[in-house]
Write a protein that holds these residues in place. Structure first.
Motif, mmCIF file in Angstrom:
data_model
loop_
_atom_site.group_PDB
_atom_site.id
_atom_site.type_symbol
_atom_site.label_atom_id
_atom_site.label_comp_id
_atom_site.label_asym_id
_atom_site.label_seq_id
_atom_site.Cartn_x
_atom_site.Cartn_y
_atom_site.Cartn_z
ATOM 1 N N LEU A 69 -4.372 0.377 -7.969
ATOM 2 C CA LEU A 69 -4.508 -0.858 -7.523
ATOM 3 C C LEU A 69 -4.046 -0.951 -6.151
ATOM 4 O O LEU A 69 -4.573 -1.110 -5.087
ATOM 5 C CB LEU A 69 -3.933 -1.800 -8.239
ATOM 6 C CG LEU A 69 -4.350 -2.051 -9.783
ATOM 7 C CD1 LEU A 69 -3.818 -3.045 -10.561
ATOM 8 C CD2 LEU A 69 -5.956 -2.453 -9.933
ATOM 9 N N PHE A 70 -2.627 -0.839 -5.980
ATOM 10 C CA PHE A 70 -1.940 -0.803 -4.555
ATOM 11 C C PHE A 70 -2.207 0.303 -3.819
ATOM 12 O O PHE A 70 -1.969 0.199 -2.563
ATOM 13 C CB PHE A 70 -0.639 -1.194 -4.853
ATOM 14 C CG PHE A 70 -0.439 -2.466 -5.736
ATOM 15 C CD1 PHE A 70 -0.165 -3.665 -4.802
ATOM 16 C CD2 PHE A 70 -0.022 -2.613 -7.083
ATOM 17 C CE1 PHE A 70 0.185 -4.932 -5.392
ATOM 18 C CE2 PHE A 70 0.163 -3.737 -7.508
ATOM 19 C CZ PHE A 70 0.357 -5.156 -6.672
ATOM 20 N N GLY A 71 -2.496 1.373 -4.145
ATOM 21 C CA GLY A 71 -2.526 2.813 -3.169
ATOM 22 C C GLY A 71 -3.696 2.834 -2.983
ATOM 23 O O GLY A 71 -3.989 4.062 -2.499
ATOM 24 N N ALA A 72 -4.913 2.050 -3.130
ATOM 25 C CA ALA A 72 -6.315 2.398 -2.696
ATOM 26 C C ALA A 72 -6.636 1.575 -1.517
ATOM 27 O O ALA A 72 -6.138 0.340 -1.220
ATOM 28 C CB ALA A 72 -7.259 2.001 -3.912
ATOM 29 N N LEU A 73 -7.824 2.222 -0.868
ATOM 30 C CA LEU A 73 -8.308 1.696 0.289
ATOM 31 C C LEU A 73 -9.778 1.182 0.037
ATOM 32 O O LEU A 73 -10.433 1.971 -0.676
ATOM 33 C CB LEU A 73 -8.235 2.315 1.549
ATOM 34 C CG LEU A 73 -7.016 2.725 2.141
ATOM 35 C CD1 LEU A 73 -7.030 3.629 3.176
ATOM 36 C CD2 LEU A 73 -6.209 1.401 2.411
ATOM 37 N N ASN A 74 -10.408 0.434 0.470
ATOM 38 C CA ASN A 74 -11.599 -0.283 0.258
ATOM 39 C C ASN A 74 -12.454 0.760 1.146
ATOM 40 O O ASN A 74 -12.208 1.147 2.184
ATOM 41 C CB ASN A 74 -11.718 -1.653 0.766
ATOM 42 C CG ASN A 74 -13.415 -2.144 0.821
ATOM 43 O OD1 ASN A 74 -14.129 -1.992 1.645
ATOM 44 N ND2 ASN A 74 -13.798 -2.595 -0.559
ATOM 45 N N TYR A 98 0.900 -1.334 0.031
ATOM 46 C CA TYR A 98 -0.197 -0.006 0.058
ATOM 47 C C TYR A 98 1.121 1.396 0.077
ATOM 48 O O TYR A 98 0.782 1.958 -0.777
ATOM 49 C CB TYR A 98 -0.876 -0.102 1.074
ATOM 50 C CG TYR A 98 -1.666 1.272 1.467
ATOM 51 C CD1 TYR A 98 -2.563 1.866 0.747
ATOM 52 C CD2 TYR A 98 -1.147 2.073 2.734
ATOM 53 C CE1 TYR A 98 -3.123 3.104 0.975
ATOM 54 C CE2 TYR A 98 -1.732 3.459 2.824
ATOM 55 C CZ TYR A 98 -2.910 3.665 1.917
ATOM 56 O OH TYR A 98 -3.355 4.958 2.324
ATOM 57 N N ALA A 99 1.861 1.331 0.956
ATOM 58 C CA ALA A 99 2.845 2.553 0.917
ATOM 59 C C ALA A 99 3.500 2.667 -0.352
ATOM 60 O O ALA A 99 3.656 3.695 -0.792
ATOM 61 C CB ALA A 99 3.733 2.282 1.888
#
Length: 448
Positions: A320-325, A308-309
């Protein structure tokens, strides 16, 4: 279930006890028994010394992680600290190296758990057990860190209880056989024929058990008062975990002096049956499986925070990786990515999958120690003073000790690790146009 970009702030809910539990869960205290036979064999019966040396080495590095967590209270661990203090390109390579741990450690944990269960229930294929581990841990981590935190507390309690019973039964067994005086012996520290090289080799293996204290830093942005809480948690995890490792190795070595075993991989299970009978042996086996689940829960959570970081930085695809649900406020795609990597466990064996994990950890430990020294020098030039004992002397010792342990790794681990880093160098060269520009910068420089 949708993942969208706008929500990029993690929720602060964790306090010191939760962080310490998380770190201890990642350490998996019971792992000292899971790999006891291997370390005892490597050290010639001086497993307690191996863990003591590893603990001392880790305390120097834990100090450095604590200093960096105080200076940069954001998620990302070694990756963040190195890019902030030294250079973004070096930070990328450290992040790439530590991904060996964060991406592949959950896979190894699930593989070991599956192996235990397959040995006990041979009628059920191992892929079924591995899928079970992956689905349950992924669901808990997606729902949220507070749910995973509660699960950690319950499972850690069981694990600590089994360790306590094992220690008590071992003490009773030794006292019954040889008298109370036998409980005080230098044997577990010196072994039958232990030398410095053997103990150092054992310490390099034992360091695998300490990987949890640095994982605590990946939850910085979900911690209340992180500048104060995270450094304390890091040191407590290293101290408590290391104390458990040394104590358990000591009493286990008292029950079985020396490093000769029929099968080193199952030595602790045989000793558990010896001191507690078949019933305790069954409980011990169950505890090992629970320990693998607990550790996998923590490993997947911390690995997803690193992805995520890096996604938030733009080093990995941000959408994709930098997003939160939206609903759970967790990095769902990163969690699922760890799950997909875990599926590789169905096609690998434990020896191959674990061979190069320590390489990435040691590279990260060395660079975090160096980062503290660089940070101290920069702050000094700007007129801000920090205690040189903690910001210069301790990190320097940490670099030397960890670098030596790195040389004690198996040659296959060093070779595979070097190949992994070389791939990272190629990717970095491509994304930075021949290293002429920095990788994407972090959008948020600090989190209060």
């Amino acid at each position: 279930m949708s993942t969208t970009q706008p929500s990029t702030a993690l929720t602060r809910t964790l306090k010191l006890p939760s962080l310490v539990l998380f770190g201890l869960a990642y350490l998996t205290p019971l792992i000292v028994l899971g790999i006891f036979g291997v370390i005892a064999q490597e050290t010639g019966g001086a497993s307690a010394s191996a863990y003591l040396v590893a603990l001392i080495a880790m305390l120097f590095t834990a100090n450095s992680y604590g200093r960096m967590a105080k200076a940069y209270p954001v998620a990302g661990s070694a990756y963040t600290y190195v890019r902030r203090t030294i250079d973004g390109r070096v930070g990328f390579l450290v992040g790439w190296a530590i991904m060996l741990d964060y991406l592949f450690l959950p896979m190894v944990i699930w593989l070991i758990g599956g192996s235990y269960l397959t040995a006990q229930f041979p009628g059920i294929p191992m892929p079924v057990w591995i899928l079970g581990f992956i689905v349950i841990t992924s669901a808990l981590n997606i729902i949220g860190i507070k749910v995973a935190d509660r699960a950690n507390f319950i499972l850690m309690s069981f694990q600590i209880l089994v360790i306590a019973f094992f220690v008590a039964l071992s003490i009773a067994s030794v006292a019954r056989a040889d008298g109370a005086g036998a409980l005080f012996s230098s044997g577990p520290f010196v072994g039958a024929d232990a030398g410095f090289t053997g103990i150092a080799g054992g310490a390099a293996i034992a360091a695998y058990s300490f990987l949890g204290f640095d994982a605590v830093t990946t939850l910085t942005e979900e911690t209340i008062d992180p500048k104060r809480t995270v450094p304390r948690a890091i040191m407590l995890v290293a101290l408590i975990g290391g104390g458990i490792f040394v104590l358990v190795a000591y009493v286990t070595q008292l029950v079985h002096p020396g490093g000769s075993f029929t099968n080193p991989d199952t030595a602790a299970f045989d000793i558990a049956t010896q001191v507690g009978g078949n019933i305790f042996g069954a409980v011990f086996l169950a505890a090992l499986v629970v320990a693998q689940f607990t550790s996998g829960l923590a490993a997947q959570a911390s690995g997803s925070r690193l992805l995520y970081a890096m996604g938030r930085d733009g080093v990995l695809p941000k959408r994709l990786f930098g997003a939160l649900n939206d609903r759970f406020k967790t990095p769902v795609f990163s969690i699922l990515a760890i799950s997909v990597v875990g599926l590789i466990a169905m096609f690998m064996d434990v020896a191959t999958s674990t061979s190069f994990i320590n390489f990435g950890a040691f590279i990260a430990f060395i660079m975090v120690n160096i980062s503290v020294i660089v940070y101290w020098a920069k702050e000094r030039r700007e007129g801000r003073q920090h205690n040189p004992l903690f910001y210069l002397v301790a990190p320097t010792i940490g670099v030397v000790v960890i670098a030596y342990l790195l040389t004690r790794l198996d040659i296959h681990a060093i070779t595979l690790g070097a190949i992994w880093v070389l791939v990272g160098v190629v990717i970095l060269g491509f994304t930075t146009r021949g290293f002429r520009r920095q990788p994407p910068e972090l959008a948020v420089d600090s989190v209060d």
